[in-house]
Structure formats: structure tokens, C-alpha cells
Write a protein that holds these residues in place. Sequence first.
Motif, PDB file in Angstrom:
ATOM      1  N   GLN A  94       0.809  -1.213   0.000  1.00  0.00           N
ATOM      2  CA  GLN A  94       0.000   0.000   0.000  1.00  0.00           C
ATOM      3  C   GLN A  94       0.852   1.277   0.000  1.00  0.00           C
ATOM      4  OE1 GLN A  94      -2.691  -0.354   3.367  1.00  0.00           O
ATOM      5  NE2 GLN A  94      -3.156  -2.483   2.837  1.00  0.00           N
ATOM      6  N   ILE A  95       2.168   1.147   0.037  1.00  0.00           N
ATOM      7  CA  ILE A  95       3.039   2.322   0.011  1.00  0.00           C
ATOM      8  C   ILE A  95       2.845   3.056  -1.312  1.00  0.00           C
ATOM      9  CG2 ILE A  95       5.439   3.099   0.027  1.00  0.00           C
ATOM     10  CD1 ILE A  95       4.429   2.172   2.752  1.00  0.00           C
ATOM     11  N   HIS A  96       2.639   4.352  -1.218  1.00  0.00           N
ATOM     12  CA  HIS A  96       2.279   5.149  -2.397  1.00  0.00           C
ATOM     13  C   HIS A  96       3.465   5.328  -3.337  1.00  0.00           C
ATOM     14  CE1 HIS A  96       0.354   8.209  -4.840  1.00  0.00           C
ATOM     15  NE2 HIS A  96       1.408   8.999  -4.669  1.00  0.00           N
ATOM     16  N   ALA A  97       3.171   5.232  -4.627  1.00  0.00           N
ATOM     17  CA  ALA A  97       4.172   5.499  -5.657  1.00  0.00           C
ATOM     18  C   ALA A  97       3.504   6.275  -6.783  1.00  0.00           C
ATOM     19  CB  ALA A  97       4.772   4.207  -6.190  1.00  0.00           C
ATOM     20  N   ASP A  98       4.035   7.441  -7.115  1.00  0.00           N
ATOM     21  CA  ASP A  98       3.492   8.258  -8.204  1.00  0.00           C
ATOM     22  C   ASP A  98       3.719   7.582  -9.547  1.00  0.00           C
ATOM     23  OD1 ASP A  98       4.581  11.326  -6.602  1.00  0.00           O
ATOM     24  OD2 ASP A  98       2.622  10.338  -6.535  1.00  0.00           O
ATOM     25  N   LYS A  99       3.028   8.086 -10.563  1.00  0.00           N
ATOM     26  CA  LYS A  99       3.225   7.577 -11.921  1.00  0.00           C
ATOM     27  C   LYS A  99       4.652   7.829 -12.396  1.00  0.00           C
ATOM     28  CE  LYS A  99      -1.572   7.823 -13.493  1.00  0.00           C
ATOM     29  NZ  LYS A  99      -2.522   8.412 -14.479  1.00  0.00           N
ATOM     30  N   GLU A 100       5.270   8.897 -11.841  1.00  0.00           N
ATOM     31  CA  GLU A 100       6.662   9.186 -12.206  1.00  0.00           C
ATOM     32  C   GLU A 100       7.588   8.069 -11.743  1.00  0.00           C
ATOM     33  OE1 GLU A 100       4.562  11.301 -10.936  1.00  0.00           O
ATOM     34  OE2 GLU A 100       4.426  12.875 -12.478  1.00  0.00           O
ATOM     35  N   ILE A 101       7.251   7.439 -10.620  1.00  0.00           N
ATOM     36  CA  ILE A 101       8.048   6.305 -10.128  1.00  0.00           C
ATOM     37  C   ILE A 101       7.887   5.129 -11.081  1.00  0.00           C
ATOM     38  CG2 ILE A 101       8.328   4.612  -8.282  1.00  0.00           C
ATOM     39  CD1 ILE A 101       9.436   7.334  -7.566  1.00  0.00           C
ATOM     40  N   ASN A 102       6.659   4.901 -11.546  1.00  0.00           N
ATOM     41  CA  ASN A 102       6.424   3.838 -12.541  1.00  0.00           C
ATOM     42  C   ASN A 102       7.316   4.061 -13.763  1.00  0.00           C
ATOM     43  OD1 ASN A 102       4.412   3.182 -10.754  1.00  0.00           O
ATOM     44  ND2 ASN A 102       2.754   3.241 -12.231  1.00  0.00           N
ATOM     45  N   SER A 103       7.317   5.302 -14.252  1.00  0.00           N
ATOM     46  CA  SER A 103       8.117   5.631 -15.437  1.00  0.00           C
ATOM     47  C   SER A 103       9.599   5.465 -15.157  1.00  0.00           C
ATOM     48  CB  SER A 103       7.825   7.062 -15.889  1.00  0.00           C
ATOM     49  OG  SER A 103       6.477   7.215 -16.248  1.00  0.00           O
ATOM     50  N   PHE A 104      10.016   5.822 -13.949  1.00  0.00           N
ATOM     51  CA  PHE A 104      11.433   5.711 -13.577  1.00  0.00           C
ATOM     52  C   PHE A 104      11.871   4.248 -13.607  1.00  0.00           C
ATOM     53  CE2 PHE A 104      15.088   5.658 -10.738  1.00  0.00           C
ATOM     54  CZ  PHE A 104      15.771   6.812 -11.118  1.00  0.00           C
ATOM     55  N   VAL A 105      11.038   3.380 -13.024  1.00  0.00           N
ATOM     56  CA  VAL A 105      11.343   1.946 -13.005  1.00  0.00           C
ATOM     57  C   VAL A 105      11.415   1.392 -14.427  1.00  0.00           C
ATOM     58  CG1 VAL A 105      10.439  -0.337 -12.378  1.00  0.00           C
ATOM     59  CG2 VAL A 105      10.389   1.523 -10.702  1.00  0.00           C
ATOM     60  N   VAL A 106      10.435   1.727 -15.238  1.00  0.00           N
ATOM     61  CA  VAL A 106      10.391   1.220 -16.617  1.00  0.00           C
ATOM     62  C   VAL A 106      11.563   1.753 -17.434  1.00  0.00           C
ATOM     63  CG1 VAL A 106       9.062   1.230 -18.762  1.00  0.00           C
ATOM     64  CG2 VAL A 106       7.905   0.857 -16.580  1.00  0.00           C
ATOM     65  N   ASN A 107      11.942   3.002 -17.200  1.00  0.00           N
ATOM     66  CA  ASN A 107      13.092   3.569 -17.919  1.00  0.00           C
ATOM     67  C   ASN A 107      14.383   2.816 -17.593  1.00  0.00           C
ATOM     68  OD1 ASN A 107      11.595   5.491 -19.232  1.00  0.00           O
ATOM     69  ND2 ASN A 107      12.063   7.147 -17.798  1.00  0.00           N
ATOM     70  N   VAL A 108      14.518   2.397 -16.335  1.00  0.00           N
ATOM     71  CA  VAL A 108      15.710   1.644 -15.934  1.00  0.00           C
ATOM     72  C   VAL A 108      15.731   0.283 -16.624  1.00  0.00           C
ATOM     73  CG1 VAL A 108      16.866   0.482 -14.012  1.00  0.00           C
ATOM     74  CG2 VAL A 108      16.008   2.804 -13.708  1.00  0.00           C
ATOM     75  N   THR A 109      14.632  -0.446 -16.533  1.00  0.00           N
ATOM     76  CA  THR A 109      14.612  -1.807 -17.074  1.00  0.00           C
ATOM     77  C   THR A 109      14.635  -1.826 -18.607  1.00  0.00           C
ATOM     78  OG1 THR A 109      12.195  -1.830 -16.865  1.00  0.00           O
ATOM     79  CG2 THR A 109      13.461  -2.812 -15.067  1.00  0.00           C
ATOM     80  N   SER A 110      13.890  -0.918 -19.223  1.00  0.00           N
ATOM     81  CA  SER A 110      13.855  -0.910 -20.694  1.00  0.00           C
ATOM     82  C   SER A 110      15.207  -0.514 -21.281  1.00  0.00           C
ATOM     83  CB  SER A 110      12.760   0.031 -21.199  1.00  0.00           C
ATOM     84  OG  SER A 110      12.983   1.363 -20.760  1.00  0.00           O
ATOM     85  N   PHE A 111      15.976   0.293 -20.551  1.00  0.00           N
ATOM     86  CA  PHE A 111      17.310   0.670 -21.020  1.00  0.00           C
ATOM     87  C   PHE A 111      18.198  -0.565 -21.156  1.00  0.00           C
ATOM     88  CE2 PHE A 111      21.712   1.954 -20.456  1.00  0.00           C
ATOM     89  CZ  PHE A 111      21.829   3.050 -21.292  1.00  0.00           C
ATOM     90  N   THR A 112      18.054  -1.498 -20.227  1.00  0.00           N
ATOM     91  CA  THR A 112      18.897  -2.704 -20.282  1.00  0.00           C
ATOM     92  C   THR A 112      18.561  -3.559 -21.501  1.00  0.00           C
ATOM     93  OG1 THR A 112      17.407  -4.115 -18.961  1.00  0.00           O
ATOM     94  CG2 THR A 112      18.963  -2.730 -17.749  1.00  0.00           C
ATOM     95  N   ARG A 113      17.322  -3.510 -21.967  1.00  0.00           N
ATOM     96  CA  ARG A 113      16.915  -4.326 -23.118  1.00  0.00           C
ATOM     97  C   ARG A 113      17.476  -3.781 -24.427  1.00  0.00           C
ATOM     98  NH1 ARG A 113      10.728  -3.810 -21.103  1.00  0.00           N
ATOM     99  NH2 ARG A 113      11.059  -4.634 -19.003  1.00  0.00           N
ATOM    100  N   ALA A 114      17.707  -2.462 -24.448  1.00  0.00           N
ATOM    101  CA  ALA A 114      18.157  -1.827 -25.692  1.00  0.00           C
ATOM    102  C   ALA A 114      19.666  -1.621 -25.743  1.00  0.00           C
ATOM    103  CB  ALA A 114      17.445  -0.480 -25.853  1.00  0.00           C
ATOM    104  N   HIS A 115      20.367  -1.958 -24.673  1.00  0.00           N
ATOM    105  CA  HIS A 115      21.818  -1.703 -24.618  1.00  0.00           C
ATOM    106  C   HIS A 115      22.554  -2.607 -25.601  1.00  0.00           C
ATOM    107  CE1 HIS A 115      25.846  -1.156 -22.979  1.00  0.00           C
ATOM    108  NE2 HIS A 115      25.377  -0.123 -22.295  1.00  0.00           N
TER     109      HIS A 115
END
Length: 316
Positions: free
Chosen positions: A218-239
Motif C-alpha cells: 500500500q506504500i504510495h508510488a506516483d506515476k513518475e516512479i512507474n516511469s522511472f522503473v520502466v526507464n531503468v529496465t527498458s534501457f537494459t533491453r536496448a543496450h
Amino acid sequence: MPTTNQQAVNHMRLIINNVEKIIMGKQYAIELVVTTLICRGHVLIEDVPGVGKTSLVAALAKSVSGSFKRIQFTPDIMPSDITGYSAFSPKTGEFEYRAGAVMSQFVLADEINRTSPKTQSSLLEVMEENQVTVDGETFRVPAPFMVLATQNPVEYLGTYALPEAQLDRFFMKISLGYPEPAEESKMLDRFKGTSPLESLTAVATGEDILRVQQLAEQIHADKEINSFVVNVTSFTRAHEDVQLGASPRASLCLFKAAQAWALYNGRDYVTPDDVIEMTPHVLSHRILMKQEASIKKVSVHDVLTEAIRHAIAGIR
């Protein structure tokens, strides 16, 4: 009565301090294991023999009054030893389920890479769905449930490397490392008589853990946190130096780890720093580098550092 955030923090700190009575000088590693427990995840501990991997798991189980079973993985271990099997009962005239080693709240898969891939794969269902299926019948494992597996990073003779699909089931990969001389000296004093593990008492219950698990979600996370997480993981796929990047499951694990880490640090919201702190522990074992990356001296750590810089730039 519902558990408050402060009570959740207190439970986590009590467990960590209790385990530290056995594993000295490794607070951060213990914090990561407890964070994984709160996220309903599993841990792969990769380290040399004799640094306390088995003691860590046993101390954690005792700290929350949980059931504990240890499986010594060898080439002759069969999947049925792990999941259980059906046996005919002359008394009832029917086949009955005989529980395997996974029917415990805390399961230590010791030297998991020393058994065959067939046996390794017997853990896939239970690590993902908290259940085992034997002869078409499904059996739930007790909650909370956690698999902690160990492997030696140095010795490769007679071992079977875990496939990527199984590595992805582990929420985190950690290493204990050797203790500092001062801590090792304290260990000699503490363990020179009877092992303190025998007298270790519980400081929480399984019900406490289940409540903290629900609170962490239930710990709150903004949509910006969602984007931050996805930006980290998706970067590894394109490296260009990465053959296999972080999966969507890895994104979810990183998000949950950040939630639990925020809770542990007394906050009811997630910050990018929580994501950054958890990134190497959640993602490093999920990234497969290309062979030419070693020639270019590019490591997983380098890729994750770049990924974090990329994600930070995206929020500016």
C-alpha cells in the motif's frame, strides 16, 4: 488490529537485529533479505563456503517462528524429493500425498547449482505460485513462504548453471562476503561455546509478516516512479552490450522492492532513491551480457549505472 507503518518498521528492525546476533557485521545483507521477505520474494545467495549462508536462513526462520527445511542439492536429488509424491496407502486403499521439502515456510536450497536442471526446474512452480502440483492435484505451501538458494561462485566443476528462466524467479541476488576482522573476532567470542543459534528466540510471528507484506503493497508510488522503473529496465533491453535485458517481472520486482525499502525507512511513499538503491540487487542477475562485452570491459554494473543515469535524466 491493523499494523501501522511504525509497527511494521519495528517488526523489520527487530528481525534484522535478531539475525545479527548470529550473522555479525552484515546488516545491509540482512536488510535486503528481510526486504525480500516483505515482498513475498526469494533470494539467491552467491558466496564462498563458510560465510554463514545457512546460519542466516536458519536465524531468519527462528526470528519469525517459521518452519525451516534445508535441502542439500546433489546430482542424485529427484524432483519428488522437492515437491513430494503420491504413495499408495494400504489402509485407505487410495493414493495419498507425501509432502516434499518445499512444504515449509523457509526453504534453504543449498548449492542449488549442483543438481540437475530437471530437479532445479521443480522449484519453478512453487517459487512463482506458492503451490506444487503432484499427479494433477495442487497443494499450497504455508505462508509466509520463501526460498533462499545458495551457490558457490568459484567452483564450477560438477555444477549446472541456473537457466535464465529460473534466475528470473529470484527476487534478489546478494552476497555476504567476508566479515571485517573486528566482527570476525566478536564471532569467535560468541561461538566459542554453544552456538547462539540454538538459544535464538522469535521476535515476530508469521502473522506479523503477512500484515507487513500487505502494508508494503500500500506504500504510495506516483506515476513518475512507474516511469522511472520502466526507464531503468527498458534501457537494459536496448543496450548494445546486453543479450538479454531485464524482464517485465523484473520491473514489478524493482517496484515492489522500492515500496518495501521506503516502508523500512519510515516513509509511506516511494522516491527515485529507493528505486536506485534496489536496482543492482534486483536486476544484476537478470541481465545476460554479450560475449564481446568482456572484451570491451563492459560489466552488468556499468549497464545498470548507465540505466540509472538515463532514468534520472528522464525526470529532469
